[in-house]
Design a protein around this motif. Structure first.
Motif, short mmCIF file in Angstrom:
data_model
loop_
_atom_site.label_atom_id
_atom_site.label_comp_id
_atom_site.label_asym_id
_atom_site.label_seq_id
_atom_site.Cartn_x
_atom_site.Cartn_y
_atom_site.Cartn_z
N LEU A 279 0.79 -1.43 0.10
CA LEU A 279 -0.03 -0.05 0.06
C LEU A 279 0.81 1.38 0.16
N ASN A 280 2.06 1.12 -0.32
CA ASN A 280 2.75 2.20 -0.01
C ASN A 280 3.05 2.94 -1.49
N ASP A 281 2.79 4.10 -1.73
CA ASP A 281 2.70 4.88 -3.00
C ASP A 281 4.17 5.28 -3.37
N ALA A 282 5.04 5.57 -2.14
CA ALA A 282 6.40 5.84 -2.48
C ALA A 282 7.26 4.84 -2.93
N ALA A 283 6.82 3.63 -2.70
CA ALA A 283 7.84 2.38 -3.03
C ALA A 283 7.64 2.16 -4.31
N ARG A 284 8.70 1.59 -5.20
CA ARG A 284 8.85 1.46 -6.52
C ARG A 284 9.10 -0.24 -6.84
N TRP A 285 8.34 -0.75 -7.83
CA TRP A 285 8.81 -2.05 -8.10
C TRP A 285 9.98 -2.33 -8.72
N ASP A 286 10.47 -1.19 -9.55
CA ASP A 286 11.49 -1.21 -10.34
C ASP A 286 12.96 -0.98 -9.74
N SER A 287 12.79 -0.60 -8.24
CA SER A 287 13.93 0.13 -7.60
C SER A 287 15.07 -1.32 -7.21
N MET A 288 14.75 -2.31 -7.41
CA MET A 288 15.71 -3.42 -7.30
C MET A 288 16.63 -3.30 -8.39
N ALA A 289 16.49 -2.82 -9.50
CA ALA A 289 17.30 -2.80 -10.69
C ALA A 289 18.54 -1.75 -10.70
#
Length: 351
Positions: A279-289
């Motif tokens: 539910l965190n809008d600041a978190a990003r799916w692509d950040s691991m890259a």
């Protein structure tokens, strides 16, 4: 690669979390680490606690490693470093706040209940500082909007009897929530006897035994967080009576999964640990890259808004214990609670 040093902005971030946890001048703050903790996290915690006027001490315990021949496990949320040492438990139980900077955290550690119970005159609260690079922690500070959203969805999850999860990729899971233990996390806590983790922004349920059946498809772009790896070829998991009974798929993603599950040589490693959604809008799916593996623990991927999180491993509610653990954040899923859609194809539905 970003350098790990004590940047002023990172001290500010730690101070913000302490103030959101209502730490007052004169409160006792324990900083718990281990020999494999990031030194910068311990330093930032100490400097921030000093800023707010807290009295602090640091406990650094020896890290515990797998014995020869045992599988490597770095994704359990159950740090083994305390080793039931009574003086350590007593020291932590007597504090106002524990900043947990261990590698895996105390979330499922066997000593956690005794610590949170307190010592009669004090009852601590714990913030697990996820083993991330400080830059990620700074980006994902707790905020009022995320806290309100998580609290609302915790109520929905606790009030529901069933969860169904589907996707265009082929996921179709039926989950009974009767007897489950549900909760949420927004990255800070002011209530004695509770634990939170930073970053936060997700809701979870630990289902009772015999609650989960169906098919889970890890599609291209979904995440195997235990391996810190985006899935490149689809994997289909057949789940019967809580347990993964088949792993279908070709390519290295499926081979790695089959190999690591089999390495534990125990049925419990294949069973559901917890289910939930981000539910965190600041978190990003692509950040691991954007991070080296050693810089990244992956809490952001567990919390990004709209993901469905499926995890296998230990589940105290179901009476199952194992060191094997996988976290799978999936995109583009639809999640329904008692037939009401809360996540629609990977998008959080407004209340």
């Amino acid at each position: 690669m970003l350098q790990e040093r004590t940047e002023p902005a990172w001290i500010d971030a730690f101070e913000t979390v302490l103030r959101r946890c209502a730490v007052q001048p004169g409160d006792t703050v324990a900083i718990l680490g281990e020999t494999q903790s990031r030194p910068v996290l311990l330093a930032l915690a100490q400097l921030a606690a000093a800023r707010v006027g807290a009295r602090t001490f640091t406990l650094t315990l020896p890290s515990v490693f797998a014995a020869a021949g045992e599988p490597v496990s770095r994704s359990t949320g159950a740090s083994p470093v305390i080793q039931q040492l009574a003086p350590v438990i007593a020291a932590l139980a007597g504090c106002t706040l524990v900043l947990d900077c261990t590698v895996e955290g105390l979330m499922h550690a066997p000593e956690l209940p005794a610590i949170l119970k307190g010592n009669g005159s004090a009852q601590p609260r714990i913030v697990y500082v996820s083993n991330e690079h400080p830059e990620a922690l700074m980006r994902l500070l707790p905020d009022d909007a995320t806290e309100a959203r998580v609290k609302d969805h915790v109520k929905r999850l606790r009030g529901a009897r069933t969860m169904r999860v589907t996707s265009a990729a082929g996921t179709d899971l039926s989950i009974s929530l009767q007897g489950a233990v549900a909760g949420g996390n927004w990255g800070s806590t002011t209530r004695p006897g509770t634990l939170t983790h930073w970053p936060g922004g997700l809701v979870l349920a630990f289902p009772a035994a015999g609650s989960v059946n169906g098919t889970l498809v890890l599609a291209e772009g979904d995440v195997n967080l235990t391996f810190k790896r985006y899935v490149e070829r689809a994997i289909t998991l057949t789940i019967e009576n809580d347990h993964v009974t088949r792993i279908d798929g070709s390519g290295v993603d499926a081979e790695l999964l089959r190999s690591h599950y089999a390495a534990w040589n125990e049925k419990e490693a294949y069973a559901v640990s917890h289910i939930g959604y981000g539910l965190n809008d600041a978190a990003r799916w692509d950040s691991m890259a954007l991070y080296d593996k050693r810089d990244f623990n992956g809490t952001e991927l567990r919390a990004f808004a709209g993901n469905f999180l499926y995890s296998t491993g230990a589940n105290e509610v179901a009476g199952r214990h194992t060191r094997g653990h996988f976290d799978f954040p999936l995109r583009h899923c639809t999640v329904q609670l008692d037939g009401a859609t809360v996540i629609d194809a990977g998008q959080v539905v407004a209340a």
